[in-house]
Design an enzyme around this catalytic site. Structure first.
Site, PDB file in Angstrom:
ATOM      1  N   GLU A 128      63.158   0.497   6.637  1.00  0.00           N
ATOM      2  CA  GLU A 128      63.387   1.337   5.475  1.00  0.00           C
ATOM      3  C   GLU A 128      64.044   2.657   5.867  1.00  0.00           C
ATOM      4  O   GLU A 128      63.700   3.258   6.887  1.00  0.00           O
ATOM      5  CB  GLU A 128      62.061   1.585   4.742  1.00  0.00           C
ATOM      6  CG  GLU A 128      61.510   0.299   4.130  1.00  0.00           C
ATOM      7  CD  GLU A 128      60.229   0.483   3.351  1.00  0.00           C
ATOM      8  OE1 GLU A 128      60.073  -0.196   2.314  1.00  0.00           O
ATOM      9  OE2 GLU A 128      59.383   1.284   3.770  1.00  0.00           O
ATOM     10  N   CYS A 167      56.190  10.501   3.462  1.00  0.00           N
ATOM     11  CA  CYS A 167      55.788  10.501   4.859  1.00  0.00           C
ATOM     12  C   CYS A 167      54.582   9.590   5.090  1.00  0.00           C
ATOM     13  O   CYS A 167      53.572   9.700   4.411  1.00  0.00           O
ATOM     14  CB  CYS A 167      55.448  11.929   5.282  1.00  0.00           C
ATOM     15  SG  CYS A 167      54.980  12.101   7.005  1.00  0.00           S
ATOM     16  N   CYS A 220      55.966  -0.289  14.385  1.00  0.00           N
ATOM     17  CA  CYS A 220      55.604   0.720  15.371  1.00  0.00           C
ATOM     18  C   CYS A 220      54.381   0.240  16.134  1.00  0.00           C
ATOM     19  O   CYS A 220      53.442  -0.299  15.542  1.00  0.00           O
ATOM     20  CB  CYS A 220      55.309   2.062  14.698  1.00  0.00           C
ATOM     21  SG  CYS A 220      54.960   3.407  15.860  1.00  0.00           S
ATOM     22  N   ASN A 263      49.753  10.741   2.106  1.00  0.00           N
ATOM     23  CA  ASN A 263      50.222   9.829   1.076  1.00  0.00           C
ATOM     24  C   ASN A 263      49.518   8.481   1.228  1.00  0.00           C
ATOM     25  O   ASN A 263      49.610   7.848   2.283  1.00  0.00           O
ATOM     26  CB  ASN A 263      51.736   9.640   1.188  1.00  0.00           C
ATOM     27  CG  ASN A 263      52.468  10.961   1.014  1.00  0.00           C
ATOM     28  OD1 ASN A 263      52.390  11.577  -0.036  1.00  0.00           O
ATOM     29  ND2 ASN A 263      53.163  11.408   2.059  1.00  0.00           N
ATOM     30  N   SER A 308      61.511  13.190  15.818  1.00  0.00           N
ATOM     31  CA  SER A 308      60.063  13.339  15.752  1.00  0.00           C
ATOM     32  C   SER A 308      59.403  12.465  16.806  1.00  0.00           C
ATOM     33  O   SER A 308      59.900  11.387  17.138  1.00  0.00           O
ATOM     34  CB  SER A 308      59.566  12.938  14.360  1.00  0.00           C
ATOM     35  OG  SER A 308      58.158  12.969  14.291  1.00  0.00           O
ATOM     36  N   CYS A 355      48.990   4.741  14.648  1.00  0.00           N
ATOM     37  CA  CYS A 355      48.305   5.944  14.169  1.00  0.00           C
ATOM     38  C   CYS A 355      47.458   5.580  12.944  1.00  0.00           C
ATOM     39  O   CYS A 355      47.881   4.805  12.084  1.00  0.00           O
ATOM     40  CB  CYS A 355      49.307   7.033  13.826  1.00  0.00           C
ATOM     41  SG  CYS A 355      50.185   7.672  15.272  1.00  0.00           S
ATOM     42  N   CYS A 392      66.373  10.091   6.244  1.00  0.00           N
ATOM     43  CA  CYS A 392      65.281   9.756   7.158  1.00  0.00           C
ATOM     44  C   CYS A 392      65.545   8.352   7.698  1.00  0.00           C
ATOM     45  O   CYS A 392      65.510   7.378   6.943  1.00  0.00           O
ATOM     46  CB  CYS A 392      63.947   9.817   6.417  1.00  0.00           C
ATOM     47  SG  CYS A 392      62.515   9.373   7.433  1.00  0.00           S
ATOM     48  N   CYS A 443      48.922   5.903   9.148  1.00  0.00           N
ATOM     49  CA  CYS A 443      50.336   5.604   8.919  1.00  0.00           C
ATOM     50  C   CYS A 443      50.538   4.136   8.575  1.00  0.00           C
ATOM     51  O   CYS A 443      50.104   3.242   9.316  1.00  0.00           O
ATOM     52  CB  CYS A 443      51.144   5.964  10.172  1.00  0.00           C
ATOM     53  SG  CYS A 443      52.916   5.629  10.009  1.00  0.00           S
TER      54      CYS A 443
END
Length: 359
Positions: free
Chosen positions: A89, A337, A109, A294, A195, A113, A102, A116
């Site tokens: 995305e 985010c 990933c 979020n 980041s 985390c 972004c 996330c």
């Protein structure tokens, strides 16, 4: 060969090996990245013979847009197919003074985390240089088609989409260098932000290789809590991460580090947490982005209340630190985010393992 995988230097070396002049790579870069032309036969300042030869050597592979979601605030999220059932995305965020893209750097990933959505989807593979750069190409092409004659372009790129950029180090550095190149997108180093969750050795390598703006996903001010929220902290604890940030300041185009801090109710949002954060960052030139969490399914976190976020923010400001509360964009289309999940054929089997654990 995918032309998007080449930086200008490597393209020049390749073409010189075939007997072409050095400036030929400059011309191709301008056509592809500035004029957004992916058809060699339309590159009119190249000879007909070279256009024919190049079309047989190179392709311009652009990920397919599977779905487009439009937020009420104007944010767009594109789901881009990268083959074999995987999709990433990319988020387009228009604002009055800038247009930010972004970009994703991995299919999923591996860092997992706790808060996330991307990490919960597992991990399949790294994106190639071309797959990263093509996200910017697609966004600029979208602007060109939607606003003909207005010369609108992406002004800022943040590597904050799916994946941990510094784990995919080589492709991210190459793609960033292409974005900075004056013969392609010509972005300022201050307008490209990479980041990281804290891959310490890669932060030092980035300082030497391609120093752009650095954002660190911090989210906790002590090792005990950060170990739970950001598991990579167990390998690179806070004292190592802070030392790397201090070293990076000398190379940063902004001369400060941005720290991202997601606000989780009753987890990391008390005055005590704020005081620990002040003590941790007091000697590092920085800006702290407080990010309202979020939500996404299957996790137990809640976002801190507005009152708690404001109290935390005021505590940092009163101590002399620069702090902002990030405005949430695109949360109604899961583009905010921490919400990006894409479509990932999970090589880690993380979802299966989590299901077994829960039972």
């Amino acid at each position: 060969m995918n032309l998007f995988d080449f930086n200008r230097h490597d393209l020049s070396v390749f073409l010189k090996g075939k007997g072409y002049r050095g400036y030929c790579s400059d011309q191709i870069f301008q056509w592809l990245h500035q004029r957004l032309v992916s058809d060699f036969f339309s590159m009119s300042n190249l000879s007909k013979a070279s256009r024919l030869e190049f079309s047989g050597i190179f392709s311009c592979q652009v990920p397919t847009v599977v779905r487009e979601h439009c937020s009420l605030d104007g944010t767009l999220k594109w789901l881009l197919s990268v083959g074999e059932g995987n999709a990433v995305e990319t988020v387009y965020i228009p604002e009055k003074r800038r247009i930010t893209l972004c970009v994703s750097s991995q299919v999923g990933c591996a860092l997992d985390c706790a808060f996330c959505a991307t990490g919960k989807s597992g991990f399949n593979r790294n994106l190639t240089t071309g797959e990263i750069v093509a996200q910017l190409w697609l966004a600029n092409r979208y602007l060109s088609d939607r606003y003909p004659g207005e010369n609108r372009r992406i002004t800022n790129v943040v590597f904050m989409g799916m994946g941990e950029p510094l784990v995919n180090f080589e492709a991210v550095m190459r793609s960033a260098s292409i974005m900075l190149d004056d013969f392609s997108y010509g972005l300022s180093r201050r307008r490209v932000t990479i980041s990281t969750s804290g891959i310490v050795p890669a932060i030092d390598r980035m300082a030497e290789r391609c120093p752009v703006a650095l954002a660190v996903s911090l989210h906790a001010s002590d090792n005990e809590l950060r170990d739970k929220l950001v598991p990579i902290n167990r390998k690179y604890p806070l004292h190592q991460l802070m030392a790397a940030c201090e070293r990076y300041i000398e190379h940063s185009p902004k001369k400060f580090i941005t720290f991202e801090y997601v606000m989780l109710k009753d987890v990391n949002d008390t005055t005590s947490h704020a005081e620990k954060l002040i003590n941790l960052l007091k000697n590092i030139p920085c800006k702290i982005n407080l990010i309202p969490w979020n939500p996404f399914p299957s996790v137990s976190f809640s976002c801190s209340t507005n009152q708690s976020i404001l109290r935390f923010h005021n505590c940092l400001c009163d101590a002399g630190l620069v702090s902002t509360i990030r405005k949430t964009r695109g949360d109604d289309i899961d583009a905010a985010c921490g919400q990006l999940s894409g479509e990932v054929k999970d090589c880690t089997r993380r979802g299966v393992l989590r299901l077994q654990k829960n039972h």
